[in-house]
Enzyme design. Sequence first.
Site, PDB file in Angstrom:
ATOM      1  N   GLU A 153      27.085 -13.582  40.912  1.00 30.02           N
ATOM      2  CA  GLU A 153      26.486 -14.648  41.587  1.00 30.02           C
ATOM      3  C   GLU A 153      27.425 -15.336  42.715  1.00 30.02           C
ATOM      4  O   GLU A 153      27.821 -16.659  42.493  1.00 30.02           O
ATOM      5  CB  GLU A 153      26.309 -15.766  40.333  1.00 30.02           C
ATOM      6  N   GLU A 180      20.789 -10.385  34.678  1.00 31.31           N
ATOM      7  CA  GLU A 180      20.894 -11.229  33.393  1.00 31.31           C
ATOM      8  C   GLU A 180      19.652 -12.144  33.234  1.00 31.31           C
ATOM      9  O   GLU A 180      18.628 -12.649  33.959  1.00 31.31           O
ATOM     10  CB  GLU A 180      21.936 -12.581  33.952  1.00 31.31           C
TER      11      GLU A 180
HETATM   12  C1  GLA Z   1      25.166 -17.146  35.091  1.00 31.26           C
HETATM   13  C2  GLA Z   1      26.585 -16.215  35.233  1.00 31.26           C
HETATM   14  C3  GLA Z   1      26.888 -15.436  34.021  1.00 31.26           C
HETATM   15  C4  GLA Z   1      26.845 -16.770  32.767  1.00 31.26           C
HETATM   16  C5  GLA Z   1      25.368 -17.154  32.645  1.00 31.26           C
HETATM   17  C6  GLA Z   1      25.122 -18.363  31.867  1.00 31.26           C
HETATM   18  O1  GLA Z   1      24.057 -16.448  35.383  1.00 31.26           O
HETATM   19  O2  GLA Z   1      26.336 -15.184  36.210  1.00 31.26           O
HETATM   20  O3  GLA Z   1      28.383 -15.265  33.868  1.00 31.26           O
HETATM   21  O4  GLA Z   1      27.620 -17.971  33.115  1.00 31.26           O
HETATM   22  O5  GLA Z   1      25.026 -17.720  34.011  1.00 31.26           O
HETATM   23  O6  GLA Z   1      23.792 -18.582  31.584  1.00 31.26           O
END
Ligand code: GLA
Length: 686
Positions: A157, A311
């Site tokens: 991210e 995710e």
């Molecule tokens: C993001 C991050 C993860 C985690 C999630 C929690 O997507 O990439 O590492 O922190 O949020 O929801």
Amino acid sequence: MSERPTLIPGCRRILHGGDYNPDQWLGTPEILDEDFRLMELAGCNAFSVGIFAWTSYEREEGRYDFGWLDRLLDRMARAGHRVMLATPSGAKPAWLSQKYPEVRRVDRHGRREPHAGRHNHCWSSPIYREKVAEIDTRLAERYHAHPALGLWHVSNEYSGECYCDLCLASFHRWLEARYGSIEALNEAWWTSFWSHTFTDFEQIDPRDRSIDALGLDHRRFNTDQVLDFLRWEVAAIRRHSRDVPCTTNLMGTFAPIDYSRLVSAVDLVADDQYPGYSPDDPMLERTVRRVSFKSDLHRCFKPERPWLLLESCPDAPQWKHPVRLKRPGLHQAEMLQALGHGAEGTCYFQWRKGRGGGEKLHGAVVDHVGHEHTRVFRDVAALGACLNKLEPIIGSEARARVALVFDWEARWAFEASEGVKSTRQEYEEVCIDHYSAFARQAVSVDVIDSGRDLSGYALVVLPQLFLLRPGVAARIARFVEQGGVAVATYYTGYVDPSNRCFTGGFPGDGLMDVFGIWNEETDWLTDGVARRVAVTEDGLRRGLEPSYEAQGVCAVVHPRGARPLAVYAEDFFRGTPALTEHRLGRGRAFYQATALGGEFLRAFYAQLVDELSVPRALGGELPPGVAVQRRARGEREFLFLQNFSGAAQRLTLPGAYADLLSGDALGQALELPAWGSTVIASRGGS
Ligand code: GLA
Ligand code: GLA
């Protein structure tokens, strides 16, 4: 028919798994043993490993130890799982921050940030680049041929800006390269405003947002910085690993980075989604369409291959307030929604809840209790079984004859411009308003940026395309002349790429001739105030209701060749058009001078969809909260059906289908319980 690529070359499975952090459990090997037992039970086959594991490989500068990862990957291979091996650049070791302060970001106020958190390194620091390249190269060298390696998960991210001297100098060089001379920059930025004329690039401070073109360029620059960093990491991997695809996880429509450009550096698109569907969300219907919108955006970044939901949460993320548990059935529905929009993998953050840290209470497949006898685990395992049955969808694709333009640069320019940015006509929201009207009719929509080719679409929708990049207006004109239908709204075509207003009338750059109107001025209505709009005979023939209410903004437009389909019925602009149609060449161009609401949009687009014979996945209009997506491979069609409405729904099927999950042949109607979902396949065909 050439085969579409799969996410992992040669792996014809739907990926299912998630972020796995064994580096947090190295002191308790029995937990790792247990994980492998549970992975089998959960029907999981793909794991992102090492995302934040830098200190576990390099505890001291230059002393590397990959022992645990060696053992883990071997074990993954033996279990038949695939690993999405991460580069660890998202979180830097404390020793690195301590020894090389330059790797820490500088904030807008010129303060060097402490070593804290994650996702906060400087984009320019040569030391950080060197250290990241070193660790990435070592990982690639060591594991490029490992049988468990499926994908490279580059960083995590990417986000944020740095204002250190290195980044500032880099911005100045970037501007020099873009404009060639300070005079050209002054001209482009309209810097005589407030005596901002610069005589040297070094004088430019990116925090000065009074010159709104400066802010726009700084966002472009920031995207380029992130892109350059991503390319740097990919290049480090490619030194040893040439064939394994690289991806990086994106965050939906994340405003600060132009993802339409970022994705050029990766082989496949991965997105993180946490919709948090809740039964008492008053905006549930909106949430459903918002998720679909984002998924179509991600699908269209690289339409030639599937994307990956990298995710999502098998339960509830701890950062949502309130933290609502997933209702029974919802987990499958949410995952099928992504697959319906072209994903071929649904993965989670996170596999197992850690014992400490800020995410210890974040939903995970494996709870602190440690065994498989939990509701969430059972839901995940049920999905794993369901994904096996869905393997026939691999290689199918979503096809759309409607395109909706969602453009980061237009959004940035809109949001940087005083006078429009606070009208509540928020760029993304307006795009979702229009998108939702199609989604409710089960019409597939490509969500694309304005640089894309329009030929091949029957209908192109341009909500608030405020900024026009060079060539875009000409491409829209050609599209219409050659028989396409374009729909634009108020606030389309105001500024050029330097956020300078077009002169000679809006919509500019030749679009006045395409839409056959001149937009003279715009009245911004007070909240709760509406203006009545009366539909003309021509409009009634298009299936519209006799009257609607205009809300938000009312543009006052003058026809210059277009016919009014609706006119304002009140206020000083009474009688001027609120909706127009213009014939140009073999096509037509519609202009919506105001927002008339969801019901209007649905009626308006339903008529166009019928006229243009754009296919619907199901006939008629879907109930609120019900989503349907269509994918096809050759003659074989798959419909993905989800009911997020909280009540049972009955859907009428347009042909002969079989339920892919139960194997049952279906009749004319299908009953979906509350939060129910399934995938049905056309009968016949292979
Ligand atoms: C993001 C991050 C993860 C985690 C999630 C929690 O997507 O990439 O590492 O922190 O949020 O929801
Ligand atoms: C003040 C300033 C002007 C201008 C206007 C805008 O009056 O003196 O320069 O900014 O506001 O309303």
